[in-house]
Design a protein around this motif. Structure first.
Motif, mmCIF file in Angstrom:
data_model
loop_
_atom_site.group_PDB
_atom_site.id
_atom_site.type_symbol
_atom_site.label_atom_id
_atom_site.label_comp_id
_atom_site.label_asym_id
_atom_site.label_seq_id
_atom_site.Cartn_x
_atom_site.Cartn_y
_atom_site.Cartn_z
ATOM 1 N N LEU A 93 0.845 -1.201 0.000
ATOM 2 C CA LEU A 93 0.000 0.000 0.000
ATOM 3 C C LEU A 93 0.876 1.245 0.000
ATOM 4 C CD1 LEU A 93 -2.829 1.213 0.107
ATOM 5 C CD2 LEU A 93 -2.711 1.125 2.601
ATOM 6 N N ASP A 94 0.841 1.980 -1.096
ATOM 7 C CA ASP A 94 1.611 3.211 -1.248
ATOM 8 C C ASP A 94 0.710 4.388 -0.871
ATOM 9 O OD1 ASP A 94 3.183 5.340 -1.960
ATOM 10 O OD2 ASP A 94 3.315 4.816 -4.090
ATOM 11 N N LEU A 131 -2.560 7.406 -2.955
ATOM 12 C CA LEU A 131 -3.973 7.563 -2.614
ATOM 13 C C LEU A 131 -4.439 8.989 -2.905
ATOM 14 C CD1 LEU A 131 -4.056 5.615 0.783
ATOM 15 C CD2 LEU A 131 -4.547 4.761 -1.521
ATOM 16 N N LEU A 135 -11.530 4.570 -0.734
ATOM 17 C CA LEU A 135 -10.552 3.604 -1.227
ATOM 18 C C LEU A 135 -11.190 2.661 -2.238
ATOM 19 C CD1 LEU A 135 -8.750 2.531 2.081
ATOM 20 C CD2 LEU A 135 -7.918 4.150 0.360
ATOM 21 N N GLU A 136 -10.409 2.272 -3.225
ATOM 22 C CA GLU A 136 -10.832 1.194 -4.109
ATOM 23 C C GLU A 136 -10.804 -0.111 -3.317
ATOM 24 O OE1 GLU A 136 -11.905 1.608 -7.097
ATOM 25 O OE2 GLU A 136 -11.393 3.737 -7.341
ATOM 26 N N GLU A 155 -7.348 -1.447 -2.647
ATOM 27 C CA GLU A 155 -6.649 -0.600 -1.678
ATOM 28 C C GLU A 155 -7.136 -0.875 -0.258
ATOM 29 O OE1 GLU A 155 -5.915 3.306 -4.593
ATOM 30 O OE2 GLU A 155 -7.702 3.166 -3.312
ATOM 31 N N ARG A 177 -5.618 -4.058 0.935
ATOM 32 C CA ARG A 177 -4.212 -3.849 1.320
ATOM 33 C C ARG A 177 -4.113 -3.176 2.691
ATOM 34 N NH1 ARG A 177 -0.624 -4.745 -2.864
ATOM 35 N NH2 ARG A 177 -1.473 -4.702 -4.991
#
Length: 274
Positions: free
Chosen positions: A144-145, A149, A160-161, A164, A167
């Motif tokens: 998760l970056d 986001l 969030l998707e 995501e 994660r």
């Protein structure tokens, strides 16, 4: 991320019977440490209950299982101490009103409160550094970056998707460095590409040493597989089958897990404390 050695998971004639019939039964499983185990079956077939039972959060009524040599149901508290839950609807869900940063901060504070030594509590600077390192390591392992986001770490969970959010849930669970990680609905509402990414992530966690149990609609190629709601003969390539109750009976029990209040609180924090 340097993961601890995973826990071996085994089960023999493992089952759980509810007031309206068998939720799952006849589960036989032998998974070595660092395995990726897919719990495959249709919704309402007892998949979630099996996941919770194998992590010490539901009490089985037939047979037995072992996690790292800890026999279930007798050593359920010890199993919870070495396992963690990813997202499990109704048990361990992300709060859509909170931001990513708030979720991470809350989990770090809980870990500091319950897992830290008394000496560490009086060294706030060292504790903060350790918490930051744990967060960074878990985010890296979950892929998760935060900078990618919409609002970085201030992004709300509702924005969030699906991948995501998965994660993030995994990162929160991994902060406890579990030996057994359980994930519900691993492939739910994902595109083909997203599903492939999710399984790639879970396989990487297993390859790093953490044993992973993942509920899914369709198991990926190469995973040890337990099938729920299937009374047919077990193919030689699978780890076992679970013959569940009919879908109505199983759904009634799965949608309302019979965990105690203490166990539900353990599950919601992901700490697995007895």
């Amino acid at each position: 991320m340097e993961s601890p050695h995973g826990a071996a998971v085994g089960a023999e004639d493992f089952g759980l019977k509810g007031p309206r019939g068998w939720v799952f039964q006849g589960v036989d499983l032998k998974a070595p440490p660092g395995s990726l185990v897919a719990v495959e079956g249709p919704s309402g077939s007892g998949r979630t209950c099996l996941l919770l039972a194998l992590t010490g959060r539901m009490r089985p009524t037939r047979g037995h299982a072992e996690v790292d040599g800890l026999r279930l149901p007798g050593r359920a508290g010890a199993v919870r101490a070495i396992s963690a839950l990813g997202p499990v609807p109704g048990v361990n869900e992300l709060d859509p009103a909170l931001t990513v940063a708030e979720h991470l901060r809350e989990r770090a504070l809980l870990r500091r409160r319950f897992d830290g030594s008394l000496h560490a509590l009086f060294r706030p600077r060292a504790a903060r550094a350790a918490a930051r390192a744990a967060v960074d390591s878990a985010l890296d392992a979950a892929g998760l970056d935060l900078t990618a986001l919409p609002k970085a770490e201030r992004t709300s969970v509702r924005d969030l998707e699906r991948l995501e959010a998965l994660r993030l849930s995994l990162a929160l669970a991994l902060m406890g460095r579990p030996r057994l990680l359980a994930v519900d609905d691993a492939d739910l509402k994902l595109s083909d590409a997203g599903r492939a990414e999710a399984w790639k992530l879970l396989r990487s966690l297993a390859d790093d040493g953490t044993t992973v149990l993942a509920v899914c609609g369709e198991a990926p190629e190469g995973a040890l597989t337990v099938r729920t709601g299937d009374r047919r003969a077990t193919p030689a390539t699978t780890a076992g089958t679970a013959g569940g109750a009919d879908s109505t009976d199983a759904a009634d029990t799965t949608d309302a897990p019979t965990t105690t209040g203490k166990e539900a609180a353990d599950a919601s924090t992901g700490t697995g404390r007895a």
